[in-house]
Motif scaffolding. Structure first.
Motif, PDB file in Angstrom:
ATOM      1  N   SER A   1      -1.172   2.935  -9.469  1.00  0.00           N
ATOM      2  CA  SER A   1      -0.204   2.358  -8.535  1.00  0.00           C
ATOM      3  C   SER A   1      -0.612   2.631  -7.095  1.00  0.00           C
ATOM      4  O   SER A   1      -0.482   1.766  -6.219  1.00  0.00           O
ATOM      5  N   ASP A   2      -1.124   3.849  -6.836  1.00  0.00           N
ATOM      6  CA  ASP A   2      -1.625   4.180  -5.494  1.00  0.00           C
ATOM      7  C   ASP A   2      -2.780   3.258  -5.115  1.00  0.00           C
ATOM      8  O   ASP A   2      -2.847   2.751  -3.989  1.00  0.00           O
ATOM      9  N   VAL A   3      -3.696   3.068  -6.054  1.00  0.00           N
ATOM     10  CA  VAL A   3      -4.870   2.232  -5.800  1.00  0.00           C
ATOM     11  C   VAL A   3      -4.433   0.815  -5.434  1.00  0.00           C
ATOM     12  O   VAL A   3      -4.909   0.230  -4.449  1.00  0.00           O
ATOM     13  N   GLU A   4      -3.511   0.258  -6.193  1.00  0.00           N
ATOM     14  CA  GLU A   4      -3.050  -1.103  -5.933  1.00  0.00           C
ATOM     15  C   GLU A   4      -2.373  -1.215  -4.577  1.00  0.00           C
ATOM     16  O   GLU A   4      -2.666  -2.131  -3.797  1.00  0.00           O
ATOM     17  N   SER A   5      -1.473  -0.289  -4.267  1.00  0.00           N
ATOM     18  CA  SER A   5      -0.738  -0.386  -3.003  1.00  0.00           C
ATOM     19  C   SER A   5      -1.658  -0.195  -1.810  1.00  0.00           C
ATOM     20  O   SER A   5      -1.526  -0.895  -0.793  1.00  0.00           O
ATOM     21  N   ILE A   6      -2.638   0.699  -1.904  1.00  0.00           N
ATOM     22  CA  ILE A   6      -3.578   0.909  -0.798  1.00  0.00           C
ATOM     23  C   ILE A   6      -4.458  -0.317  -0.607  1.00  0.00           C
ATOM     24  O   ILE A   6      -4.677  -0.780   0.517  1.00  0.00           O
ATOM     25  N   LEU A   7      -4.974  -0.862  -1.710  1.00  0.00           N
ATOM     26  CA  LEU A   7      -5.821  -2.058  -1.614  1.00  0.00           C
ATOM     27  C   LEU A   7      -5.074  -3.205  -0.951  1.00  0.00           C
ATOM     28  O   LEU A   7      -5.627  -3.919  -0.103  1.00  0.00           O
ATOM     29  N   GLU A   8      -3.817  -3.394  -1.302  1.00  0.00           N
ATOM     30  CA  GLU A   8      -3.048  -4.503  -0.743  1.00  0.00           C
ATOM     31  C   GLU A   8      -2.624  -4.227   0.692  1.00  0.00           C
ATOM     32  O   GLU A   8      -2.643  -5.122   1.540  1.00  0.00           O
ATOM     33  N   ASP A   9      -2.257  -2.977   0.988  1.00  0.00           N
ATOM     34  CA  ASP A   9      -1.806  -2.634   2.346  1.00  0.00           C
ATOM     35  C   ASP A   9      -2.936  -2.719   3.363  1.00  0.00           C
ATOM     36  O   ASP A   9      -2.701  -2.994   4.547  1.00  0.00           O
ATOM     37  N   THR A  10      -4.171  -2.448   2.924  1.00  0.00           N
ATOM     38  CA  THR A  10      -5.299  -2.412   3.850  1.00  0.00           C
ATOM     39  C   THR A  10      -6.127  -3.692   3.832  1.00  0.00           C
ATOM     40  O   THR A  10      -7.097  -3.813   4.580  1.00  0.00           O
ATOM     41  N   ALA A  11      -5.753  -4.656   2.986  1.00  0.00           N
ATOM     42  CA  ALA A  11      -6.518  -5.909   2.901  1.00  0.00           C
ATOM     43  C   ALA A  11      -6.464  -6.661   4.234  1.00  0.00           C
ATOM     44  O   ALA A  11      -5.485  -6.571   4.977  1.00  0.00           O
ATOM     45  N   THR A  12      -7.519  -7.391   4.536  1.00  0.00           N
ATOM     46  CA  THR A  12      -7.569  -8.212   5.739  1.00  0.00           C
ATOM     47  C   THR A  12      -6.750  -9.478   5.516  1.00  0.00           C
ATOM     48  O   THR A  12      -7.093 -10.305   4.675  1.00  0.00           O
TER      49      THR A  12
END
Length: 319
Positions: free
Chosen positions: A233-244
């Motif tokens: 869940s952390d991985v998913e939220s970080i990937l989406e929050d930091t996406a360009t």
């Protein structure tokens, strides 16, 4: 398994074909790649850097960062091969076993599920392994469609749209062939990707969501490397929050949360504050002055990073 640009990161001893029998799990060693798909996907992740070939997203020049294991789940010959759900489940079970210990599972495969996935056994397996700390990534499909596509559209799977070599972040940046829609999560480069292929390198750089998904899987692997305590869940939220951010401000059906940003995601996972270039640029301050009869002279301040400017003329007063 013999490619010189993959040997550093690839653990050949753990690579298996789950449709055959052999090792203690009942699977024979992986010995061939008929159509080159697995070798191309592998190169996106783990082709060794700095050796004159191509470089994978998560590759260095040692296997300290990641260990790549390839699992063949397909039956049949080239051009007529299929992956049964039972084979995909077997592949996941093997990948997540103590023998392999995968933290990220990339699935560059999929099918049109119709009205629903109809695949509760596969979903149950993914849910179980997610609860054990494994992140799942899958290709969104190449049907130019918003149709349901599995396993990418399943809960606990990051479905990845393919982006092309765009020059305008406000345009529809997805590759023409890529599936898209509200069930997809984010995007990654998947158009004309340089990679390894059996016996050498791709003469015609391949395109498709099969090559976008391993970009995201590679970033997830690097995130686990810098912070092993992360949850899926952390991985998913970080990937989406930091996406360009692409196309429109915020999430959209064509690019999901935006293009994966490895620098920002790995930095966030490591707890490091990194400067992230926004997906949009500041608005210039416009000055308008009369320049003679029926003419106006416009000027504005330069915006760093802008490669063009658009001027809109209102069709009504105060419009």
């Amino acid at each position: 398994t013999t490619h010189t640009d993959l040997k550093t990161m690839l653990n050949v001893g753990k690579c298996v074909d789950v449709t055959t029998s052999g090792n203690r799990f009942g699977y024979a060693p992986l010995t061939s790649d008929e159509d080159g798909h697995g070798t191309k996907v592998s190169g996106v992740i783990a082709a060794e850097s700095g050796n004159g070939g191509v470089a994978g997203v998560a590759a260095g020049n040692s296997n300290d960062l990641i260990e790549l294991v390839v699992i063949d789940v397909y039956e049949g010959k080239k051009g007529n091969s299929r992956a049964k759900s039972s084979n995909i489940i077997a592949g996941i079970e093997y990948a997540c076993s103590d023998e392999v210990g995968a933290k990220v599972v990339n699935m560059s495969l999929g099918h049109d599920g119709g009205a629903d996935s109809g695949d509760q056994l596969l979903q149950n397996t993914i849910n179980e392994k997610t609860n054990q700390g494994v992140a799942f990534v899958a290709s969104a499909g190449n049907e130019k469609s918003t149709k349901s596509w599995y396993p990418s559209d399943m809960p606990n799977v990051l479905g990845v749209i393919s982006t092309e070599n765009y020059t305008d972040a406000y345009g529809i940046c997805k590759a023409n062939s890529s599936n898209y829609g509200p069930a997809k999560d984010l995007s990654a480069p998947g158009h004309r990707i340089q990679s390894t292929s059996p016996g050498g390198y791709s003469s015609q750089n391949p395109s498709g969501t099969s090559y976008a998904a391993p970009v995201v899987a590679s970033v997830a692997a690097m995130m686990y490397y810098v912070n092993p305590s992360l949850t899926p869940s952390d991985v998913e939220s970080i990937l989406e929050d930091t996406a360009t951010d692409l196309y429109t401000d915020g999430r959209d059906d064509y690019t999901g949360a935006g293009n994966v940003n490895a620098y920002a995601a790995v930095g966030r996972a490591a707890g490091i504050s990194v400067d992230v270039w926004p997906g949009y640029l500041a608005q210039p301050t416009l000055t308008a002055k009369s320049s003679g009869y029926n003419s106006i002279r416009l000027s504005w301040n330069t915006i760093p990073g802008a490669n063009s400017y658009r001027i809109f003329r209102s069709a009504s007063k105060d419009g």
